[in-house]
Design an enzyme around this catalytic site. Structure first.
Site, PDB file in Angstrom:
ATOM      1  N   ASP A  61       0.991  -1.133   0.147  1.00 49.71           N
ATOM      2  CA  ASP A  61       0.054   0.102  -0.139  1.00 49.71           C
ATOM      3  C   ASP A  61       0.925   1.209  -0.069  1.00 49.71           C
ATOM      4  O   ASP A  61       1.910   1.392   0.896  1.00 49.71           O
ATOM      5  CB  ASP A  61      -0.661  -0.018   1.230  1.00 49.71           C
ATOM      6  CG  ASP A  61      -1.845   1.243   1.312  1.00 49.71           C
ATOM      7  OD1 ASP A  61      -1.501   2.201   0.768  1.00 49.71           O
ATOM      8  OD2 ASP A  61      -3.149   0.757   1.852  1.00 49.71           O
ATOM      9  N   ASN A  89       1.863   4.901 -10.625  1.00 51.04           N
ATOM     10  CA  ASN A  89       0.576   4.982 -11.331  1.00 51.04           C
ATOM     11  C   ASN A  89      -0.559   5.066 -10.235  1.00 51.04           C
ATOM     12  O   ASN A  89      -1.859   5.664 -10.498  1.00 51.04           O
ATOM     13  CB  ASN A  89       0.344   3.723 -12.273  1.00 51.04           C
ATOM     14  CG  ASN A  89      -1.088   3.492 -12.616  1.00 51.04           C
ATOM     15  OD1 ASN A  89      -1.729   4.210 -13.436  1.00 51.04           O
ATOM     16  ND2 ASN A  89      -1.608   2.515 -11.959  1.00 51.04           N
ATOM     17  N   TYR A 170      -9.153  16.517  -5.999  1.00 50.75           N
ATOM     18  CA  TYR A 170      -8.301  15.389  -6.768  1.00 50.75           C
ATOM     19  C   TYR A 170      -7.347  16.290  -7.437  1.00 50.75           C
ATOM     20  O   TYR A 170      -5.811  15.855  -7.382  1.00 50.75           O
ATOM     21  CB  TYR A 170      -9.220  14.357  -7.575  1.00 50.75           C
ATOM     22  CG  TYR A 170      -8.493  13.543  -8.774  1.00 50.75           C
ATOM     23  CD1 TYR A 170      -8.015  12.589  -8.178  1.00 50.75           C
ATOM     24  CD2 TYR A 170      -8.682  14.190  -9.811  1.00 50.75           C
ATOM     25  CE1 TYR A 170      -7.130  11.927  -9.234  1.00 50.75           C
ATOM     26  CE2 TYR A 170      -8.083  13.403 -10.806  1.00 50.75           C
ATOM     27  CZ  TYR A 170      -7.331  12.340 -10.616  1.00 50.75           C
ATOM     28  OH  TYR A 170      -6.775  11.492 -11.641  1.00 50.75           O
ATOM     29  N   LYS A 174      -3.058  16.067  -7.268  1.00 47.94           N
ATOM     30  CA  LYS A 174      -2.231  15.908  -8.553  1.00 47.94           C
ATOM     31  C   LYS A 174      -1.497  17.109  -8.941  1.00 47.94           C
ATOM     32  O   LYS A 174      -0.243  17.091  -9.379  1.00 47.94           O
ATOM     33  CB  LYS A 174      -2.986  15.460  -9.875  1.00 47.94           C
ATOM     34  CG  LYS A 174      -4.031  14.414  -9.788  1.00 47.94           C
ATOM     35  CD  LYS A 174      -2.858  13.049  -9.653  1.00 47.94           C
ATOM     36  CE  LYS A 174      -3.728  11.783  -9.958  1.00 47.94           C
ATOM     37  NZ  LYS A 174      -2.765  10.709  -9.988  1.00 47.94           N
ATOM     38  N   VAL A 203      -9.381   8.332 -19.584  1.00 46.02           N
ATOM     39  CA  VAL A 203      -9.279   6.800 -19.950  1.00 46.02           C
ATOM     40  C   VAL A 203     -10.635   6.102 -19.199  1.00 46.02           C
ATOM     41  O   VAL A 203     -10.896   6.179 -18.061  1.00 46.02           O
ATOM     42  CB  VAL A 203      -8.054   6.189 -19.360  1.00 46.02           C
ATOM     43  CG1 VAL A 203      -8.049   4.689 -19.796  1.00 46.02           C
ATOM     44  CG2 VAL A 203      -6.856   7.048 -19.679  1.00 46.02           C
TER      45      VAL A 203
END
Ligand SMILES: NC(=O)c1ccc[n+]([C@@H]2O[C@H](COP(=O)([O-])OP(=O)(O)OC[C@H]3O[C@@H](n4cnc5c(N)ncnc54)[C@H](OP(=O)(O)O)[C@@H]3O)[C@@H](O)[C@H]2O)c1
Length: 273
Positions: A61, A89, A170, A174, A203
């Site tokens: 993790d 990723n 989010y 990033k 995606v």
């Protein structure tokens, strides 16, 4: 005979990374996951991946520092002590901030705080510990490339031009990680290590499968802005398309070409879709 460590390979884009990189039996592909048993089962039941001896699944993790250190030690045993490519990723994609704008999220202050902390734990702090755990191996590798999967939503220019309100927390995590990438590059460029933040495009990995009609309206609004931004945009691409494009960018990116610490897309530039 390059070696790869990729985090978050249990599903989505990460799983496609192990599929594509392990296609060459000379490459060593090590996938980090939270649930090793489940991923080993998934790989063994996958007719493409079953029997590929160059795939190694390691438990970690990314919020568990000791697990990352142990994963680096296990990787060193597999590769003989070096690593060519590290692909950060794994990522937390939250639903709390996916639809409502940031001011509205303020109506639930405790949830806002909890969500942002979780996002930073996984998407920022976890990756810093990941980098520190694996850098000794990367420094002994040939390729010396550390790639972070970022998001076009972290681009302030895009956000301002199209008033994109979705995914505020989010996107913040990033964007913070993009700065972390730049700081690592600032320190390790002289050692020949390329640090790059790479957006995968939009995606399809099932993130919108349980949305309500009201939430879908917000998604529709964002997609309409995406079409305005990129008139060729027809909707999300597949993990296969995204990883194929990212692999090409990863292969060609270099410090010499000015990519150190940069934030670019699967198209190799600042075009996010
Ligand atoms: N899909 C898109 O359109 C898109 C766009 C821009 C950026 N991205 C980025 O692409 C990356 C991959 O996302 P995805 O689209 O493939 O999403 P996904 O299907 O939700 O996969 C996320 C992966 O991250 C792993 N993960 C989450 N928290 C973790 C933790 N604490 N420790 C270790 N692994 C953890 C998950 O593992 P579990 O199975 O154990 O939960 C899973 O393998 C993420 O960084 C995401 O932010 C995706």
């Amino acid at each position: 005979m390059p070696s790869y460590v990729i985090t978050g390979v249990s599903r989505g884009i990460g799983y496609e990374f192990i599929r594509q990189y392990s296609n060459d039996p000379n490459d060593t592909v090590i996938g980090l996951v939270r649930d090793k048993t489940a991923t080993l089962r998934k790989v063994s039941e996958d007719p493409d991946l079953n029997g590929r001896h160059n795939i190694h699944i390691v438990q970690a993790d990314v919020t568990d520092y000791n697990a990352l250190q142990a994963a680096a030690a296990e990787t060193a045993k597999i590769t003989g002590g070096s690593l060519d490519y590290l692909i950060a990723n794994a990522g937390l994609v939250t639903t709390f901030d996916a639809y409502d704008p940031i001011g509205t999220l303020g109506d639930q202050p405790e949830m806002l705080t909890k969500t942002l902390r979780e996002l930073f734990d996984v998407n920022v702090i976890g990756n810093i510990h990941l980098f520190n755990s694996f850098l000794p191996l990367i420094l002994k590798g040939q390729a010396k490339k550390v790639i972070t999967i970022s998001s076009g939503l972290a681009d302030t220019v895009l956000t301002n031009r199209y008033d994109l309100t979705s995914g505020s927390l989010y996107s913040t995590s990033k964007a913070a990680m993009n700065m972390v990438v730049a700081k690592y590059s600032a320190q390790y460029k002289k050692d020949g290590v390329l640090f790059l933040a790479l957006s995968p495009g939009m995606v399809e990995v099932g993130h919108f499968k349980d949305v309500t009609a009201e939430q879908m309206e917000a998604v529709g609004g964002m997609l309409a802005k995406f079409v305005e931004y990129a008139p060729h945009f027809k909707g999300p691409i597949t993990p296969e398309q995204s990883v194929t494009a990212m692999k090409s960018v990863i292969a060609s990116a270099s410090i010499e070409k000015g990519h150190g610490g940069e934030f670019i897309s699967h198209l190799g530039n600042k075009q996010w879709l």
